[in-house]
Enzyme design. Structure first.
Site, short mmCIF file in Angstrom:
data_model
loop_
_atom_site.label_atom_id
_atom_site.label_comp_id
_atom_site.label_asym_id
_atom_site.label_seq_id
_atom_site.Cartn_x
_atom_site.Cartn_y
_atom_site.Cartn_z
CG PHE A 199 -5.95 -35.32 -1.66
CD1 PHE A 199 -6.02 -36.13 -0.54
CD2 PHE A 199 -5.36 -35.84 -2.82
CE1 PHE A 199 -5.52 -37.42 -0.57
CE2 PHE A 199 -4.86 -37.13 -2.85
CZ PHE A 199 -4.93 -37.93 -1.73
CD GLU A 201 -1.91 -35.10 -2.84
OE1 GLU A 201 -1.57 -35.64 -3.90
OE2 GLU A 201 -2.47 -34.00 -2.78
#
Lengths: 574, 246
Positions: free
Chosen positions: A124, A256
């Site tokens: 991430f 995301e």
């Protein structure tokens, strides 16, 4: 008639306002301490905004990248937050998150797995290692259902579809809360020894937002009215990737995890523009940078057809995309007629999260008002100037637990308090006033105008002129809101509910605009066109909003020095 | 397109009384029924009651009957409905109306309390493999929209709320029973309190599930088989007679 008979009354040791991740985790911990716990929430149980969290929960478990540890997670968090984070919170968060994840598993959560049977972790933005424990792209649902089941099993009292409109005080201490049932419009009083605010964010003040109707900043406004301090309210995160088309879905979150799984951003010319803005991390840069990059591409005429950027994951096998991003697949297919296994999505920034919030003690979540605690998005400090993806779900668990623990412990030592009838009567008058103002304004119009003001004047890029204009406009909106009216019955009257939610939204919007005007630098999510540099001097102070008399005041407070051992961790990165 | 409108015929009323009211709503590209309801609230009738949260089919709040079909309003495109006739939007029928499109679904939360929570096996090692959790993960996709409860004829037509748990709670029980590390036995509960025998697998629940959970095939039928195995298997019955449960 005495309030004891006039109002439905409930009594608890610990009252928790909000039933998202932080509220439920706080409730579970307070129950474990033997406290009598009540949880109040505006929606049905299990529908809180945590359910919308998609990509995962950041914890340095080192299941995938063996080199990961809390020190790296701490460093990433501080770096992502541009070092404005409450360092103690960032430390506790990084240290305790893995245990909080294991606990979820022991309560029945089923995370995606590695080949060796451990919890799988994905990459991430801003995280050095693969760190996000996840369940496809519905991690928030897994978390809220697990916590909900645990709480039900332990036996908490849940007051669903109930809105708190005022905290009640005895001297300087909170002793209860006043609110109404959305279903009936009937009024209700809660007596409590401690109160935990876990009401989440403020995103409903912006036009393009990933937030639901609930995210109106109620908890921050309640705490502010009760004398608590709000911290760093200028820092509002615009998530880089919300849907942009069709109009009805504008702002809905695109996780995301699309980028975490290898998604690539391009402009209308096919250029991978992140090479220009953050050549090292590219799409997995921090959210503040990616959001500004997309915004800049659009502003300079290189945007996608409907004013966003193209995000493509279709180079991955279709089955893989459907397995790892199932809800994105369905969301785009059903709402935008786009098959993300075959072509790009159109995405653009959407208001997502507020880093600021109620000022709390790092260890306990205690606010500056005795008896009042806060955790999760409603509390400030943990994320500094910008939050990393995945750090919110872990924040909810770590600090939800800590606030629940401290609230229960303090309830055990709480002096006897008394409810003041005059406070209840004043709260009732305020709440019912919209019904007495026949012919007043429709609250939906005021809300729409508020969203326009915040979107255009307190958005991703800010400047002195816009912010001053916003403050003037907010004053006008406050005057209009004070004259908003409701009609019809008190039963599930959404227009009436909005008149109340507007009060909270206006308070937090005003706090945000004032703080944004005062911070004459750019840092993390706060970008001032007229002050583009990050200034060391500003890194040494926080902005505090508090109510003095009837006025909103803003003060700068110096930040304490970070202990040497934490400074060493930050130095390791260089 | 700019001037195009649709007529929504929305139930307005409460537990006692109500009627359908027509609203003209301007259409925008890609609009969903929930957008149209919000447009009515903002411009015509601020007190129109509706539940919603995420607007992205992740929370399961905005269930309603659109043109007679159980749907999430946030996921139902206006352009998927016939344009030349009014679009009816009614509350889900199986639960009592509170106001307009909002129903009292509290019964579901009461049923849920009957199901014992996850209890790990003693000394569990906490190793699980993807193939072991796949089944449970399918059930845990459930967003509690209660559309399956709404269409289940045992609840909708026969109102067996006293004796029957409904598809949602078979799905929850299945997730627990098929959890690789769970130690409890909820099969007697399924038979005695959740009344799984009433289900005659018409698959109405599966058809309306917005999460595409194979409720009947993957949850209910395997659970029914377990009930049969535990309670009606002749060999087990003999064994149980000889060695009664302690």
């Amino acid at each position: 008639m005495s309030p004891a008979t006039k109002y439905e009354t409930h009594e608890h040791d610990v009252l928790i306002i909000g039933a998202g991740g932080a509220g439920l985790r706080a409730a579970i911990e307070a129950l474990a301490q033997g406290a009598r716990v009540g949880v109040v929430c505006k929606s049905l149980l299990g529908k809180a905004h945590t359910v919308m969290a998609e990509g995962g929960l950041a914890a340095a478990m080192a299941n995938v990248d063996k080199a990961d540890n809390w020190r790296t997670h701490f460093r990433d968090t501080m770096s992502g937050g541009k070092y404005l984070n409450n360092w103690r919170m960032a430390q506790l968060h990084a240290q305790e998150a893995p245990d909080r994840v294991r606990e979820l598993e022991q309560w029945g959560a089923l995370f995606d797995r590695t080949d060796t049977g451990d919890i799988l972790q994905r990459a991430f933005g801003g995280h050095t290692f693969k760190r996000l424990c996840h369940v496809g792209d519905r991690t928030g649902l897994e978390m809220i259902r697990t916590l909900q089941d645990r709480g039900v099993d332990l036996g908490f009292d849940v007051y669903m579809e109930c809105t708190i409109t005022r905290l009640l005080k005895d001297g300087d201490r909170v002793c209860g809360a006043f609110g109404y049932w959305r279903n009936s419009g009937n009024l209700v009083v809660f007596k409590a020894k401690s109160i935990v605010i876990a009401t989440g964010g403020i995103g409903k003040s912006w036009k393009i937002t990933s937030n639901s109707w609930e995210c109106t900043g109620d908890g921050m406004a309640l705490a502010y009215e009760a004398g608590a301090e709000l911290l760093d309210m200028e820092f509002v995160q615009f998530h880089p990737t919300g849907m942009v088309w069709p109009p009805g879905v504008r702002g809905i979150l695109v996780t995301e995890a699309v980028r975490g799984e290898g998604g690539i951003l391009r402009n209308k010319n096919g250029e991978r523009f992140m090479e220009k803005y953050d050549p090292k991390r590219l799409e997995l840069s921090t959210r503040d940078i990616v959001a500004r990059s997309i915004y800049t591409e659009v502003r300079e005429g290189r945007g996608s057809e409907h004013g966003g950027a193209y995000l493509n994951i279709s180079h991955k096998p279709a089955e893989y995309v459907k397995r790892k991003l199932p809800s994105m697949y369905h969301q785009f297919k059903e709402l935008a007629d786009v098959d993300i296994t075959k072509g790009p999505m159109e995405v653009g920034p959407t208001c997502h999260y507020v880093m600021g919030g109620i000022r709390v003690d790092a260890e306990t979540g205690q606010s500056t008002v005795p008896g009042l605690f806060a955790a999760g998005e409603a509390a400030g400090g943990m994320h500094g100037a910008n939050r990393l993806g995945g750090n919110s779900l872990s924040d909810l668990l770590v600090f939800g637990r800590r606030a629940g623990l401290a609230a229960a412990q303090q309830a055990g030592k709480c002096p006897a308090t008394a409810i003041d009838n005059a406070q209840i009567e004043a709260a009732e008058r305020d709440l019912l006033a919209p019904f007495t103002r026949a012919g007043g304004e429709n609250p939906y119009k005021i809300h729409e105008n508020l969203q326009d003001v915040m979107q255009s004047l307190v958005g991703i890029f800010r400047n002195d002129e816009d912010l001053r204009k916003a403050i003037v406009e907010l004053e006008k909106l406050k005057a209009r809101a004070a004259n908003a009216s409701a009609s019809g019955s008190h039963v599930y009257n959404t227009g009436w509910h909005l008149t109340r939610d507007l009060q909270s939204m206006l308070t937090v919007s005003e706090a945000c605009a004032h703080a944004a005007l005062a911070r004459t630098e750019s840092r993390g999510a706060h970008s001032r066109i007229d002050f583009p540099k990050t200034e060391d001097a500003w890194g040494k102070k926080n902005l505090i909003i508090a109510k003095k008399g009837s006025a909103m005041t803003l003060t700068e407070v110096p930040r304490g020095a970070m202990p040497a051992e934490l400074q060493e961790i930050l130095a390791e990165s260089k | 397109m700019a001037d195009a409108t649709a007529t929504l015929r929305v139930f307005r009323g409460d537990a006692e009384t109500g009627k359908a009211v027509d609203y003209e709503v301007p259409l925008t590209p890609g609009m969903v029924v929930l957008d149209a309801i919000h447009s009515i609230q903002a411009n015509q009738s601020p007190d129109l009651a509706v539940r919603w949260n995420c607007k992205a089919a992740k929370c399961g709040s905005c269930s309603a009957e659109v043109n007679g079909r159980p749907k999430l309003m946030c996921k139902t495109r206006m352009d998927s409905l016939p344009p030349d006739q009014p679009i009816t939007v009614f509350p889900i029928k199986t639960f009592p109306v509170i106001k307009d499109l909002v129903t009292d679904v509290s019964w579901n939360y009461e049923v849920n309390k009957k199901i014992p929570a996850f209890k790990p096996k003693p000394n569990a090692e906490w190793k699980m493999y993807q193939r072991d959790v796949d089944r449970g993960q399918e059930f845990r996709k459930c967003i509690e929209c209660f559309l399956c409860q709404n269409v289940c004829h045992v609840l909708r037509d026969h109102d067996k709320k006293q004796d029957f748990g409904g598809p949602r709670f078979f799905v929850r029980t299945a997730a627990l029973e098929m959890h690789p590390l769970d130690s409890r036995n909820r099969i007697p509960l399924l038979r005695e309190q959740l009344g799984i025998g009433y289900c005659n697998i018409t698959k109405c629940c599966t058809e309306v599930c917005p999460e595409d959970i194979h409720i009947t095939d993957n949850a209910i039928i395997p659970l029914k088989e377990r009930v049969v195995d535990q309670f009606y298997d002749p060999l087990t019955m003999i064994v149980r007679k000889i060695f009664p449960a302690k």
